[in-house]
Design a protein around this motif. Structure first.
Motif, PDB file in Angstrom:
ATOM      1  N   HIS A 110      -4.962   7.349   2.517  1.00  0.00           N
ATOM      2  CA  HIS A 110      -4.807   6.039   3.139  1.00  0.00           C
ATOM      3  C   HIS A 110      -5.951   5.120   2.708  1.00  0.00           C
ATOM      4  O   HIS A 110      -7.122   5.531   2.742  1.00  0.00           O
ATOM      5  N   ARG A 149       0.179  -9.651   2.083  1.00  0.00           N
ATOM      6  CA  ARG A 149       0.156  -8.294   1.559  1.00  0.00           C
ATOM      7  C   ARG A 149      -1.217  -7.984   0.993  1.00  0.00           C
ATOM      8  O   ARG A 149      -1.916  -8.872   0.521  1.00  0.00           O
ATOM      9  N   GLY A 205      -0.172   0.390  -5.114  1.00  0.00           N
ATOM     10  CA  GLY A 205       0.834   0.115  -4.092  1.00  0.00           C
ATOM     11  C   GLY A 205       0.397  -1.074  -3.256  1.00  0.00           C
ATOM     12  O   GLY A 205      -0.612  -1.717  -3.543  1.00  0.00           O
ATOM     13  N   PHE A 206       1.150  -1.373  -2.215  1.00  0.00           N
ATOM     14  CA  PHE A 206       0.770  -2.476  -1.344  1.00  0.00           C
ATOM     15  C   PHE A 206       1.203  -2.173   0.077  1.00  0.00           C
ATOM     16  O   PHE A 206       2.043  -1.298   0.333  1.00  0.00           O
ATOM     17  N   ALA A 207       0.619  -2.915   1.011  1.00  0.00           N
ATOM     18  CA  ALA A 207       0.971  -2.803   2.430  1.00  0.00           C
ATOM     19  C   ALA A 207       0.899  -4.195   3.037  1.00  0.00           C
ATOM     20  O   ALA A 207       0.067  -5.026   2.649  1.00  0.00           O
ATOM     21  N   TYR A 208       1.783  -4.455   4.000  1.00  0.00           N
ATOM     22  CA  TYR A 208       1.772  -5.731   4.701  1.00  0.00           C
ATOM     23  C   TYR A 208       0.708  -5.712   5.800  1.00  0.00           C
ATOM     24  O   TYR A 208       0.476  -4.693   6.459  1.00  0.00           O
ATOM     25  N   PHE A 221      -4.319  -3.478   7.738  1.00  0.00           N
ATOM     26  CA  PHE A 221      -3.369  -2.910   6.786  1.00  0.00           C
ATOM     27  C   PHE A 221      -3.663  -1.440   6.573  1.00  0.00           C
ATOM     28  O   PHE A 221      -4.800  -0.979   6.776  1.00  0.00           O
ATOM     29  N   ASP A 222      -2.646  -0.700   6.172  1.00  0.00           N
ATOM     30  CA  ASP A 222      -2.768   0.728   5.904  1.00  0.00           C
ATOM     31  C   ASP A 222      -1.838   1.054   4.738  1.00  0.00           C
ATOM     32  O   ASP A 222      -0.625   1.125   4.890  1.00  0.00           O
ATOM     33  N   CYS A 223      -2.399   1.229   3.552  1.00  0.00           N
ATOM     34  CA  CYS A 223      -1.630   1.523   2.342  1.00  0.00           C
ATOM     35  C   CYS A 223      -1.713   3.025   2.072  1.00  0.00           C
ATOM     36  O   CYS A 223      -2.810   3.573   1.952  1.00  0.00           O
ATOM     37  N   ALA A 275      -8.950  -3.395  -3.482  1.00  0.00           N
ATOM     38  CA  ALA A 275      -7.934  -4.074  -2.684  1.00  0.00           C
ATOM     39  C   ALA A 275      -7.971  -5.570  -2.984  1.00  0.00           C
ATOM     40  O   ALA A 275      -9.039  -6.171  -3.086  1.00  0.00           O
TER      41      ALA A 275
END
Length: 329
Positions: free
Chosen positions: A259, A276, A292-295, A309-311, A324
């Motif tokens: 993570h 994002r 990758g990405f996370a909202y 956020f947590d990618c 990031a």
């Protein structure tokens, strides 16, 4: 009376697995065996490997609770190196290393060789050279330009899909968007097998900045090499201003997932919606390994608010580093 300062307890890392052994079984399997340290109740064992590439770059293969593991779908006559660690729920041990070499298929029926494991990773030859691109001095604000390509890597997931991960670099003097990466795979004879296109993870790229990309090829046949080309359109659009990455850090959970977690603050004058965070993972040598990405949550951030956020990654290098970047929604 002097104040008493409470000191946090010292958490020591567990011991590494004991008596690690590896046996080659046929041309496509290596069995691993080890013993758990006595002082760790219900340990989780993390298995990293070099994918048979022969370089000291290890990525997580799996996490298990048993003291054996079968690594299948391997290439024949190839040396595979493994690192095994113990995770006790708080910290991870130092690695124990082992290696083994698969046997030749020549002693096995030809039907086995022809069936080939779909999860094997065929290392490509060096990609075709990409010329250093520049935007034409006479290009209009909406002209198409060619972008520079940085390092790439590839891996095969548990379902047999090939993931090609890389970075594009905006070496023009203008902002660009509509960033597309096209990859063509070739066989041993140089015949084109498949051409796949994908988009960069950042929507708008300013001069001098990098954006990762990930292209996935489901159930590919055996291939030898690939070539890449990245293109984009110049634009007057700019990335949304006012969003600040406050901090980020990485952690492993009990399931062996990686993570990258952090917070974003809206320092702008307008609300931000569906922001994002794009995360790039790098190996210890600075080569990209995954992206990758996370909202950001909440998805609606008025000025002055903070989001989180947590990618999550299931494929990552040993001793990974991350970067990031914030992308507007």
């Amino acid at each position: 009376m002097p104040d008493t300062v409470a000191r946090p307890p010292i958490v020591s890392a567990p011991e590494a697995p004991h008596h690690v052994r590896a046996n080659s079984v046929g041309g496509d399997q290596i069995d691993l065996f080890w013993e758990a340290p006595a002082d760790v109740p219900a340990p989780i064992f993390r298995i990293y490997w070099d994918q048979g590439l022969g370089c000291p770059i290890y990525v997580l293969k799996t996490s298990v609770r048993a003291t054996t593991h079968s690594s299948t779908g391997l290439r024949h006559l190839t040396t595979y190196r493994y690192l095994l660690t113990v995770y006790d729920g708080q910290s991870e041990s130092k690695p124990a290393s082992v290696e083994a070499r698969t046997h030749s298929w020549l002693r096995l029926p030809l039907t086995v060789l022809a069936s080939g494991a779909t999860t094997r990773l065929v290392p490509p030859a060096a990609p075709l050279p990409t010329p250093t691109p520049r935007a034409s001095p006479r290009a209009s604000q909406t002209s198409e330009v060619t972008l520079g390509l940085m390092t790439t890597t590839d891996y095969v997931d548990e379902l047999g899909a090939l993931h090609l991960v890389g970075e594009v670099h905006n070496d023009t003097a203008q902002n660009v968007d509509q960033i597309r990466v096209r990859v063509t795979f070739y066989d041993e004879a140089g015949k084109a097998l498949e051409t796949i296109a994908g988009s960069a993870l950042l929507d708008v790229l300013i001069p001098g900045r990098l954006s990762p990309f990930v292209i996935v090829w489901e159930n590919p046949p055996e291939w030898k090499r690939y070539s890449l080309r990245a293109s984009a359109r110049t634009t007057t659009q700019r990335p949304q201003e006012g969003l600040t990455l406050v901090h980020s850090y990485a952690r492993l959970d009990d399931s062996g997932l990686y993570h990258v977690v952090g917070t974003v603050r809206n320092d702008g004058l307008t609300a931000a919606d569906h922001a994002r965070v794009v995360v790039s993972l790098y190996d210890p040598f600075g080569k990209i390994a995954n992206a990758g990405f996370a909202y950001v949550q909440p998805t609606h951030m008025p000025p002055g608010t903070v989001g989180r956020f947590d990618c999550v990654f299931d494929y990552f290098p040993y001793q990974a580093q991350h970067m990031a970047q914030i992308a507007a929604g």
